[in-house]
Enzyme design. Sequence first.
Site, PDB file in Angstrom:
ATOM      1  N   HIS A  64       0.848  -1.184   0.000  1.00 46.86           N
ATOM      2  CA  HIS A  64       0.000   0.000   0.000  1.00 46.86           C
ATOM      3  C   HIS A  64       0.886   1.238   0.000  1.00 46.86           C
ATOM      4  CE1 HIS A  64      -3.588  -2.391   1.776  1.00 46.86           C
ATOM      5  NE2 HIS A  64      -3.698  -2.270   0.463  1.00 46.86           N
TER       6      HIS A  64
ATOM      7  N   LYS B 147       5.131   1.497   0.824  1.00 49.69           N
ATOM      8  CA  LYS B 147       6.032   1.299  -0.317  1.00 49.69           C
ATOM      9  C   LYS B 147       7.498   1.512   0.063  1.00 49.69           C
ATOM     10  CE  LYS B 147       2.717   2.243  -4.017  1.00 49.69           C
ATOM     11  NZ  LYS B 147       2.135   0.949  -3.961  1.00 49.69           N
TER      12      LYS B 147
ATOM     13  N   GLY C 143       1.589  -2.447 -10.105  1.00 46.36           N
ATOM     14  CA  GLY C 143       2.126  -1.332 -10.875  1.00 46.36           C
ATOM     15  C   GLY C 143       3.190  -0.452 -10.276  1.00 46.36           C
ATOM     16  N   THR C 144       2.793   0.496  -9.450  1.00 37.16           N
ATOM     17  CA  THR C 144       3.733   1.472  -8.899  1.00 37.16           C
ATOM     18  C   THR C 144       4.768   0.798  -8.011  1.00 37.16           C
ATOM     19  OG1 THR C 144       1.973   3.121  -8.928  1.00 37.16           O
ATOM     20  CG2 THR C 144       3.919   3.634  -7.611  1.00 37.16           C
TER      21      THR C 144
ATOM     22  N   SER D 114      -1.859  -1.544 -11.234  1.00 34.82           N
ATOM     23  CA  SER D 114      -1.848  -1.153  -9.831  1.00 34.82           C
ATOM     24  C   SER D 114      -2.975  -1.908  -9.120  1.00 34.82           C
ATOM     25  CB  SER D 114      -2.022   0.358  -9.682  1.00 34.82           C
ATOM     26  OG  SER D 114      -3.324   0.730 -10.044  1.00 34.82           O
ATOM     27  N   GLY D 115      -2.862  -2.000  -7.804  1.00 34.71           N
ATOM     28  CA  GLY D 115      -3.870  -2.746  -7.041  1.00 34.71           C
ATOM     29  C   GLY D 115      -5.297  -2.322  -7.310  1.00 34.71           C
TER      30      GLY D 115
ATOM     31  N   ASP E  26      -4.202  -6.647  -7.869  1.00 38.41           N
ATOM     32  CA  ASP E  26      -4.420  -7.659  -6.825  1.00 38.41           C
ATOM     33  C   ASP E  26      -5.165  -8.859  -7.402  1.00 38.41           C
ATOM     34  OD1 ASP E  26      -3.263  -5.904  -4.985  1.00 38.41           O
ATOM     35  OD2 ASP E  26      -5.198  -5.123  -4.317  1.00 38.41           O
TER      36      ASP E  26
ATOM     37  N   ASP F 149      -1.291  -1.522   4.801  1.00 39.37           N
ATOM     38  CA  ASP F 149      -1.435  -0.408   5.720  1.00 39.37           C
ATOM     39  C   ASP F 149      -2.763  -0.614   6.456  1.00 39.37           C
ATOM     40  OD1 ASP F 149      -1.710   1.932   7.110  1.00 39.37           O
ATOM     41  OD2 ASP F 149      -1.604   3.246   5.367  1.00 39.37           O
TER      42      ASP F 149
ATOM     43  N   HIS G  80      -9.986  -0.417  -2.620  1.00 36.39           N
ATOM     44  CA  HIS G  80     -10.116  -1.749  -3.203  1.00 36.39           C
ATOM     45  C   HIS G  80      -9.995  -2.840  -2.132  1.00 36.39           C
ATOM     46  CE1 HIS G  80      -5.864  -0.948  -2.968  1.00 36.39           C
ATOM     47  NE2 HIS G  80      -5.583  -2.201  -3.234  1.00 36.39           N
TER      48      HIS G  80
ATOM     49  N   ASP H 221     -10.825  -6.462  -2.842  1.00 33.96           N
ATOM     50  CA  ASP H 221      -9.807  -7.185  -3.612  1.00 33.96           C
ATOM     51  C   ASP H 221      -8.684  -7.666  -2.703  1.00 33.96           C
ATOM     52  OD1 ASP H 221     -11.263  -6.596  -5.915  1.00 33.96           O
ATOM     53  OD2 ASP H 221     -10.078  -4.808  -6.350  1.00 33.96           O
TER      54      ASP H 221
ATOM     55  N   ARG I 272      -7.638 -14.226   1.234  1.00 33.16           N
ATOM     56  CA  ARG I 272      -8.432 -15.455   1.318  1.00 33.16           C
ATOM     57  C   ARG I 272      -7.885 -16.519   0.374  1.00 33.16           C
ATOM     58  NH1 ARG I 272     -12.328 -17.765  -1.509  1.00 33.16           N
ATOM     59  NH2 ARG I 272     -12.617 -16.000  -2.885  1.00 33.16           N
TER      60      ARG I 272
END
Length: 134
Positions: free
Chosen positions: A8, A12, A35-36, A54-55, A60, A80, A87, A90, A96
């Site tokens: 998150h 990062k 992504g980032t 990206s998430g 994700d 975090d 999201h 996700d 899970r």
Amino acid sequence: MKIALIAHDRKKDDLIQFTTAYEQILSQHTLYATGTTGQRIIDGTDLKVIRFQSGPLGGDQQIGAMIAQNEMDMVIFFRDPLTAQPHEPDVTALIRLCDVYSIPLATNMGTAEVLLKGLEHGFIDWRLLGERRG
């Protein structure tokens, strides 16, 4: 082994610090990242990283699909827990799936360190047994 690296926004920097410290171990494996996060790892280390979206844009879920197809061996996800994520469903689904498919998962630096040390000593080699990817 195939290892997913996710963080998150507020985590990062911690993941970059972690990947720098464990670059030697990580360089021996195939790395994937959202992504980032993936770009920051590439910019901050000499590691090769396959990047997904990206998430929030589906990264994700892309990693989750690999888990469901038995194509991911470990997930390091610096979450975090104090900041709401748009999201979050996700994120919950990804965690899970790790539980459903017995994928080693670290959500903080302490557990990630234990997993990589275990990986280095062969304690995760059970992932290599049985019917695997083609």
